[in-house]
Every structure is written in structure tokens, then in C-alpha cells.
Design an enzyme around this catalytic site. Sequence first.
Site, mmCIF file in Angstrom:
data_model
loop_
_atom_site.group_PDB
_atom_site.id
_atom_site.type_symbol
_atom_site.label_atom_id
_atom_site.label_comp_id
_atom_site.label_asym_id
_atom_site.label_seq_id
_atom_site.Cartn_x
_atom_site.Cartn_y
_atom_site.Cartn_z
ATOM 1 C CG HIS A 142 -6.296 7.044 2.936
ATOM 2 N ND1 HIS A 142 -7.041 7.608 3.371
ATOM 3 C CD2 HIS A 142 -6.543 7.741 1.629
ATOM 4 C CE1 HIS A 142 -7.756 8.911 2.736
ATOM 5 N NE2 HIS A 142 -7.204 8.628 1.818
ATOM 6 C CG HIS A 147 -8.717 5.873 -2.068
ATOM 7 N ND1 HIS A 147 -9.924 6.501 -2.913
ATOM 8 C CD2 HIS A 147 -7.999 6.800 -1.529
ATOM 9 C CE1 HIS A 147 -10.211 7.938 -1.779
ATOM 10 N NE2 HIS A 147 -8.537 7.861 -1.738
ATOM 11 C CB SER A 207 -8.600 4.202 5.560
ATOM 12 O OG SER A 207 -8.447 5.537 5.529
#
Length: 280
Positions: A142, A147, A207
Site C-alpha cells: 500500500h 503512495h 493499491s
Amino acid sequence: MFTEFEAPPAAGATLPPHVHLVRPAGTVEDWTMPQHWERFTAEEHRVWDLLFARQQERLAGRVVRAFAEGLDVLHLSRPGIPELGELNERLHARTAWQVVAVPGLLPDDIFFAHLATRRFPAGNFIRRADQLDYLEEPDVFHDVFGHVPMLANPAVADFMQKLGEAGLAALASGNIHRLSRLYWYTVEFGLAREDGELKIYGAGLASSFEEAGYALESPLPRRRPFEFERVLRTRYRSDSLQQAYFIVDSFDDLLAQIEGADLEALYDGLAEQPDLLPSA
């Protein structure tokens, strides 16, 4: 207390394994730790590769160009969990950001302090193969896949630093619940309009296999133009598909809005107004 929750866990509640109320052993004052990349097992690298392959296919046509460019620039498509030293060489050269390994979810003051100094905390663990579809705590997939590609975009990189600074100020003034909503509806679950179409840029969407499609195609959630005041008033749930998404016109515009916003005045103006449910 935690960015991903609107309220701290109740006293005596059983915490997920990567949520800590006190700083765990093996971390330093800012809760960072060595990645120890060599300790990841072959199975853990295999899980990363499974997640990466299916999510890259899932995002085709659904994600903003900046995300795909970030994957390419940072060489994230190579097999296995990324080694942070190598990743940081490329990321820092691009936008002066770096990724730091942490044990899991962080207290808000630690989390926002990292963002304010252009350091993105990444959970130093990965889900099991039987958890591909959902994990309560953000793991390295994730955090790094979701990000980091957007941190290679200069406008998003600057926006994230501004969020860190704003988060520290909101903690001091007692308004962290409002600032966390801004983080949630942009960095985690934001949509953008690109070439006349809706695209994903938030990491919670990028994600997630299920929500990457749901956010764009389901008739159920509300999709609204990004408005600072409404975002600051709108509650969220961290344990279900989102009921609302906010759409930005561009990342330069998003950065300009946070740079031009008097957040403390906004907080004061909203103090007597009720929160909004995301389905409102």
C-alpha cells in the site's frame, strides 16, 4: 490518534498487529527502523509480485498519467519488494523525498512530522498471500506501490509536505480530525479529472483491486468537485468502501489551494457547523 482512523481504539481493545500505542522496540525516536531488506523471504517477495502484476493490470486506463510515470521513473516494476536505499536515490533526485521504514501505523504527530520533512513512512511488512484483497493496516505494498509513484510528481510532492506542516498545526489547534479528512479524500482516496475522464490518484484506490473499479464505475458513491470546506466537514470510514469521492482538476490546482488556504480560519468557521456524512 491515527491518521487512518477517526477515533483512537477503545481502551482494552485488541489492536491489529501493526498498530502500536507506544513506540516498539527496534525503532528510534521518530519511529523509523532499518528496512533489513535481506530479511524479506522469497514468499514475501512473491506476494509483492502477485499484488503488483494484478494491480498494474487493474489500473490500466483507470489511473492518472503521473502514477504510471512514477512507476517508470522509480523502477518499481522490477521483481520483489523494493530496497529503500535504491528507491530513495531515484526519488530524492526527482523531488527530494525519501521513504523510511516504520513498524506500522504511526501516531499523528510522528506521521505528519515525517511528511513535513519530505519523508514518507512505509510499513516494514507485507500481507500474507491469503490477504491479497484486504489488510486493515497499510503494508509496504500500500505505502510504496500506492503512495510513492505520486511523490515523483513535483506538485504532489509539495502538496504532501504542506499536508505535513498543516497536520502539525492542526494537532496544536485541536483540528486534526478535519485535516485528516483532507488527507483521506486526497492522498488516500482522491480522484482527478484528466483529459475529460475521471482517474484514480489516491493510494487507497491505486493499491486496492476492488475499490479501483468501484470508485470509477459503481453508481453507489457520491462523486463531487473538490471543495475545501466540504472536505473538512465530511466524515469517512476506514473499514469499508468509500461512500464519497472528491475530484480535483489538476495537481497544480490542488497545491495552489492548500498554499492559499487559511486553514485555521476555515476550522474556526466550521466549528459550529455539523459534520457531513459522506452519503449526504
